[in-house]
Design a protein around this motif. Structure first.
Motif, PDB file in Angstrom:
ATOM      1  N   UNK A 145       0.823  -1.206   0.000  1.00 55.85           N
ATOM      2  CA  UNK A 145       0.000   0.000   0.000  1.00 55.85           C
ATOM      3  C   UNK A 145       0.864   1.267   0.000  1.00 55.85           C
ATOM      4  N   UNK A 146       2.033   1.198   0.621  1.00 59.98           N
ATOM      5  CA  UNK A 146       2.912   2.364   0.666  1.00 59.98           C
ATOM      6  C   UNK A 146       3.378   2.743  -0.748  1.00 59.98           C
ATOM      7  N   UNK A 147       3.810   1.770  -1.518  1.00 57.44           N
ATOM      8  CA  UNK A 147       4.230   2.026  -2.901  1.00 57.44           C
ATOM      9  C   UNK A 147       3.031   2.511  -3.706  1.00 57.44           C
ATOM     10  N   UNK A 148       1.882   1.903  -3.476  1.00 63.91           N
ATOM     11  CA  UNK A 148       0.659   2.310  -4.160  1.00 63.91           C
ATOM     12  C   UNK A 148       0.340   3.777  -3.895  1.00 63.91           C
ATOM     13  N   UNK A 149       0.432   4.190  -2.629  1.00 65.63           N
ATOM     14  CA  UNK A 149       0.142   5.586  -2.280  1.00 65.63           C
ATOM     15  C   UNK A 149       1.098   6.541  -2.982  1.00 65.63           C
ATOM     16  N   UNK A 150       2.355   6.172  -3.056  1.00 62.48           N
ATOM     17  CA  UNK A 150       3.348   7.032  -3.713  1.00 62.48           C
ATOM     18  C   UNK A 150       3.055   7.142  -5.209  1.00 62.48           C
ATOM     19  N   UNK A 151       2.724   6.043  -5.840  1.00 61.84           N
ATOM     20  CA  UNK A 151       2.439   6.050  -7.279  1.00 61.84           C
ATOM     21  C   UNK A 151       1.180   6.853  -7.569  1.00 61.84           C
ATOM     22  N   UNK A 152       0.114   6.610  -6.809  1.00 66.25           N
ATOM     23  CA  UNK A 152      -1.140   7.342  -7.017  1.00 66.25           C
ATOM     24  C   UNK A 152      -0.919   8.835  -6.779  1.00 66.25           C
ATOM     25  N   UNK A 153      -0.219   9.173  -5.718  1.00 64.31           N
ATOM     26  CA  UNK A 153       0.033  10.588  -5.415  1.00 64.31           C
ATOM     27  C   UNK A 153       0.814  11.264  -6.534  1.00 64.31           C
ATOM     28  N   UNK A 154       1.802  10.586  -7.067  1.00 69.93           N
ATOM     29  CA  UNK A 154       2.580  11.139  -8.185  1.00 69.93           C
ATOM     30  C   UNK A 154       1.697  11.327  -9.413  1.00 69.93           C
ATOM     31  N   UNK A 155       0.863  10.333  -9.714  1.00 67.29           N
ATOM     32  CA  UNK A 155       0.013  10.427 -10.901  1.00 67.29           C
ATOM     33  C   UNK A 155      -1.019  11.545 -10.770  1.00 67.29           C
ATOM     34  N   UNK A 156      -1.679  11.619  -9.628  1.00 67.25           N
ATOM     35  CA  UNK A 156      -2.707  12.644  -9.417  1.00 67.25           C
ATOM     36  C   UNK A 156      -2.071  14.033  -9.463  1.00 67.25           C
ATOM     37  N   UNK A 157      -0.943  14.193  -8.791  1.00 68.58           N
ATOM     38  CA  UNK A 157      -0.250  15.478  -8.796  1.00 68.58           C
ATOM     39  C   UNK A 157       0.203  15.882 -10.189  1.00 68.58           C
ATOM     40  N   UNK A 158       0.669  14.923 -10.959  1.00 67.11           N
ATOM     41  CA  UNK A 158       1.127  15.219 -12.321  1.00 67.11           C
ATOM     42  C   UNK A 158      -0.020  15.687 -13.202  1.00 67.11           C
ATOM     43  N   UNK A 159      -1.162  15.024 -13.097  1.00 63.31           N
ATOM     44  CA  UNK A 159      -2.326  15.453 -13.902  1.00 63.31           C
ATOM     45  C   UNK A 159      -2.748  16.861 -13.484  1.00 63.31           C
ATOM     46  N   UNK A 160      -2.798  17.118 -12.194  1.00 62.86           N
ATOM     47  CA  UNK A 160      -3.180  18.440 -11.701  1.00 62.86           C
ATOM     48  C   UNK A 160      -2.238  19.513 -12.235  1.00 62.86           C
ATOM     49  N   UNK A 161      -0.935  19.280 -12.136  1.00 61.87           N
ATOM     50  CA  UNK A 161       0.033  20.267 -12.616  1.00 61.87           C
ATOM     51  C   UNK A 161       0.012  20.389 -14.137  1.00 61.87           C
ATOM     52  N   UNK A 162      -0.101  19.280 -14.833  1.00 62.18           N
ATOM     53  CA  UNK A 162      -0.126  19.312 -16.306  1.00 62.18           C
ATOM     54  C   UNK A 162      -1.338  20.086 -16.823  1.00 62.18           C
ATOM     55  N   UNK A 163      -2.431  20.035 -16.104  1.00 68.38           N
ATOM     56  CA  UNK A 163      -3.622  20.808 -16.486  1.00 68.38           C
ATOM     57  C   UNK A 163      -3.474  22.286 -16.129  1.00 68.38           C
ATOM     58  N   UNK A 164      -2.657  22.591 -15.144  1.00 67.24           N
ATOM     59  CA  UNK A 164      -2.562  23.953 -14.621  1.00 67.24           C
ATOM     60  C   UNK A 164      -1.675  24.868 -15.448  1.00 67.24           C
ATOM     61  N   UNK A 165      -0.661  24.329 -16.093  1.00 69.29           N
ATOM     62  CA  UNK A 165       0.271  25.180 -16.843  1.00 69.29           C
ATOM     63  C   UNK A 165      -0.288  25.512 -18.219  1.00 69.29           C
ATOM     64  N   UNK A 166       0.132  26.646 -18.771  1.00 66.34           N
ATOM     65  CA  UNK A 166      -0.357  27.033 -20.099  1.00 66.34           C
ATOM     66  C   UNK A 166       0.693  26.820 -21.191  1.00 66.34           C
ATOM     67  N   UNK A 167       1.734  26.093 -20.879  1.00 64.61           N
ATOM     68  CA  UNK A 167       2.777  25.753 -21.841  1.00 64.61           C
ATOM     69  C   UNK A 167       2.599  24.278 -22.216  1.00 64.61           C
ATOM     70  N   UNK A 168       2.128  23.986 -23.442  1.00 59.53           N
ATOM     71  CA  UNK A 168       1.868  22.593 -23.832  1.00 59.53           C
ATOM     72  C   UNK A 168       3.089  21.669 -23.708  1.00 59.53           C
ATOM     73  N   UNK A 169       4.270  22.191 -24.035  1.00 56.96           N
ATOM     74  CA  UNK A 169       5.470  21.351 -23.933  1.00 56.96           C
ATOM     75  C   UNK A 169       5.762  21.010 -22.472  1.00 56.96           C
TER      76      UNK A 169
END
Length: 193
Positions: A145-169
């Motif tokens: 579960x610890x590895x799972x939490x780290x992976x999920x947290x990274x994925x969720x955070x990445x989607x949030x940040x990728x949606x937030x920036x206005x630079x497509x690259x």
């Protein structure tokens, strides 16, 4: 003549589904009960025949959204061998499609910051559902579960940040970097167990 219980359940499900779709795209505060009811083809007054308040609906929408995400990810991995299931989940979750198509995307990146300031009822439902998502991912990393939490947290955070920036690259780079990191983390765990 009153509606049957089956009819009421169908209507309730229609409301929950519409709320789930609206919350995915706009968040909780930006969506009103009248908007949800109108989107479901119903009048505002009928809402209280199905729900005590908006918080109850948000809690049910969280359950529905996580269930749909898990079902979607399970569908993507059904015919995959065990050792590539997690990589398939990571590839899908951190894709441009998942980032851009908010109407079908995971609700976690959209609602997490709002949930932190929500009622106990909403936070309780969200906690149960995020634990269910952690368990789903943990099944692909030997139950860790610890590895799972780290992976999920990274994925969720990445989607949030990728949606937030206005630079497509930059947005794509956030997804690609996190994808590699999550796969490396999973691979490292597999090699060490």
């Amino acid at each position: 003549m009153p509606y049957s219980k089956a009819h009421k359940l169908i209507i309730r499900e229609k409301i929950v589904q519409n709320a789930t779709n609206e919350f995915r795209q706009k968040g909780i505060k930006e969506v009103s009960v009248p908007q949800i009811m109108k989107g479901a083809g119903l009048t505002h007054g009928g809402f209280y025949a199905h729900f005590a308040n908006k918080d109850q609906l948000v809690a049910e929408a969280c359950r529905k959204a996580i269930e749909e995400t898990i079902n979607l990810l399970q569908g993507a991995t059904n015919r995959k061998k065990d050792h590539v299931k997690l990589a398939t989940v990571i590839d899908y979750y951190l894709s441009a499609t998942h980032r851009d198509q908010m109407e079908i995307s995971c609700i976690l990146p959209t609602l997490s910051s709002e949930i932190a300031r929500s009622s106990d009822e909403i936070r309780d439902a969200f906690t149960l559902e995020i634990n269910r998502f952690f368990t789903f991912i943990a099944e692909m990393v030997g139950g860790n579960k610890q590895v799972s939490m780290a992976i999920v947290s990274a994925m969720v955070g990445a989607i949030l940040l990728a949606r937030s920036v206005n630079d497509p690259a930059l947005s794509q780079n956030i997804l690609d970097s996190t994808k590699q990191y999550a796969k490396d983390m999973a691979s490292h765990f597999s090699q060490s167990s």
